[in-house]
Design an enzyme around this catalytic site. Structure first.
Site, PDB file in Angstrom:
ATOM      1  N   ASP A  37      26.221  -5.541 -17.887  1.00  0.00           N
ATOM      2  CA  ASP A  37      25.203  -5.289 -16.872  1.00  0.00           C
ATOM      3  C   ASP A  37      25.378  -3.913 -16.213  1.00  0.00           C
ATOM      4  OD1 ASP A  37      23.313  -5.356 -14.893  1.00  0.00           O
ATOM      5  OD2 ASP A  37      23.893  -7.319 -14.095  1.00  0.00           O
ATOM      6  N   GLN A  78      27.192 -10.529 -18.181  1.00  0.00           N
ATOM      7  CA  GLN A  78      27.622  -9.800 -16.989  1.00  0.00           C
ATOM      8  C   GLN A  78      28.429  -8.555 -17.323  1.00  0.00           C
ATOM      9  OE1 GLN A  78      29.687 -12.623 -14.528  1.00  0.00           O
ATOM     10  NE2 GLN A  78      27.812 -13.370 -13.559  1.00  0.00           N
ATOM     11  N   TYR A 135      17.102 -11.857  -9.028  1.00  0.00           N
ATOM     12  CA  TYR A 135      16.528 -10.733  -8.303  1.00  0.00           C
ATOM     13  C   TYR A 135      15.558 -11.239  -7.243  1.00  0.00           C
ATOM     14  CZ  TYR A 135      18.273  -7.765 -12.106  1.00  0.00           C
ATOM     15  OH  TYR A 135      19.068  -7.123 -13.006  1.00  0.00           O
ATOM     16  N   SER A 181      24.242  -3.477 -12.484  1.00  0.00           N
ATOM     17  CA  SER A 181      25.209  -3.938 -11.492  1.00  0.00           C
ATOM     18  C   SER A 181      26.383  -2.980 -11.355  1.00  0.00           C
ATOM     19  CB  SER A 181      25.716  -5.339 -11.858  1.00  0.00           C
ATOM     20  OG  SER A 181      24.689  -6.300 -11.705  1.00  0.00           O
ATOM     21  N   ARG A 194      20.089 -11.119 -16.767  1.00  0.00           N
ATOM     22  CA  ARG A 194      21.054 -11.554 -15.756  1.00  0.00           C
ATOM     23  C   ARG A 194      21.490 -12.984 -16.050  1.00  0.00           C
ATOM     24  NH1 ARG A 194      20.918  -9.801  -9.520  1.00  0.00           N
ATOM     25  NH2 ARG A 194      21.586  -7.906 -10.564  1.00  0.00           N
TER      26      ARG A 194
END
Length: 373
Positions: free
Chosen positions: A130, A127, A228, A133, A122
């Site tokens: 990911d 991103q 997280y 996500s 992360r």
């Protein structure tokens, strides 16, 4: 490079690893792409859409795996596929590496370099890769729709000739990607939305979406460096459940999304609390696959407690396979841009923190530090 895309083998899995758009880009770049016939059918991509990109079609998953330098999957390949893969070939897939030790060992024994899409770190530059996500966002959206569909009352306030009907009270537990999407969707549907998270920073995000953030007045921030939520102590868990119980029993619908990667989902709602909810209320537990946030949850089933329905849906992104596949393919595309060199061969730089974190097997060995971190 020869790149293969096979049908997913897990029951109920409707996604495909590569969309026709991604395959078209790979073929245009000079790669030889083979797609197993029917791989994208459940996601809305018939074989013809892949043939139009210049990819070849094959019937056998094993033959495609055997001939591929790089195999792309959503979930883990079948044992037959792993056995068929050549020493030195590579795999990119969601592997649940922290829990599925058997699959990781099989890939190492086969001499396959395995890149776990669910271990993307992360950080800002990762991103676009990911997967957790991108798929969680879909799950959160779908969970809100599932709650609205299952609830025997309106989500929005309704002005009718028979009088005004107040909006449903919806409680979202966990304000990560899935939770925030559930909040946004429930607000669009007109519900009165409340949300809880153990991370203090989540409060501002919740309120920016028009929901009300709830938290114990003395709660300690539980956010890790990776963004997280850390695992809570037994005492913290007990105080959380006690605090949440009053909000749960007043809710018409509850959506739970709290999860810690690679670990058992935290227990947030006990069965006694569920039994106090108004009959006809709904709970959607998105953490069902990792044990559930609700004591009564059974993965893949509806459980009824004193007139309250607790739903434990599994693989929720697969319920929206078209966009789940499109976003997964975009995650893969970003990864491939990182690991494929100008000569169109696989180039792994283990000094790169993204590659280092994702690569769980290489040269016949399990890279344990990435699995146990």
């Amino acid at each position: 490079m020869k790149i293969g895309i096979n049908r997913e083998n897990a029951p109920g899995e409707n996604r495909v690893a590569a969309s026709p758009d991604l395959v078209s880009k790979l073929v245009s770049s000079g790669h030889d792409v083979a797609v197993q016939s029917g791989a994208g059918a459940s996601a809305g991509f018939p074989d013809a859409t892949y043939e139009e990109t210049g990819a070849s079609l094959g019937d056998s998953a094993s033959s495609i795996a055997e001939s591929s330098d790089l195999l792309l999957h959503v979930g883990r390949p079948s044992d037959k596929e792993i056995d068929a893969m050549q020493i030195g070939s590579a795999l990119a897939a969601t592997l649940d590496a922290r829990r599925d030790a058997e699959a990781i060992e099989a890939l190492a024994n086969a001499g396959v370099t395995a890149l776990a899409m669910d271990l993307v770190p992360r950080i800002a530059r990762a991103q676009s890769m990911d997967v957790l996500s991108s798929q969680a966002s879909i799950a959160g959206y779908k969970a809100a729709l599932m709650a609205a569909n299952a609830l025997s009352r309106f989500f929005p306030m309704m002005m009718t000739a028979a009088g005004t009907i107040p909006p449903a009270r919806v409680l979202i537990l966990g304000a990560g990607v899935a939770g925030l999407q559930a909040i946004a969707t429930a607000k669009r549907l007109g519900a009165d939305v409340y949300a809880f998270d153990v991370r203090a920073a989540a409060g501002e995000q919740v309120e920016s979406l028009g929901a009300k953030f709830i938290a114990p007045p003395d709660a300690a921030d539980a956010e890790t460096e990776g963004g997280y939520a850390r695992a809570q102590t037994d005492d913290e868990n007990e105080r959380q459940r006690s605090f949440l119980a009053d909000h749960v029993v007043r809710a018409d619908a509850v959506i739970t999304t709290a999860a810690i990667p690679g670990r058992q989902a935290p227990l947030l709602i006990e069965t006694d609390t569920v039994a106090e909810m108004r009959p006809g209320s709904i709970i959607i537990d998105l953490a069902a696959e990792t044990g559930g946030n609700v004591e009564a949850t059974v993965a893949g089933e509806d459980v009824h407690v004193n007139g309250v329905t607790v739903k434990g849906p599994v693989n929720v992104p697969s319920l929206m396979p078209y966009h789940a596949s499109v976003t997964y393919a975009r995650n893969l595309e970003s990864l491939l841009n990182l690991i494929i060199g100008e000569d169109l061969s696989l180039t792994l730089d283990f000094d790169d923190e993204v590659v280092d974190a994702m690569c769980v097997t290489h040269d016949g060995e399990i890279r344990g530090h990435t699995i146990n971190r």
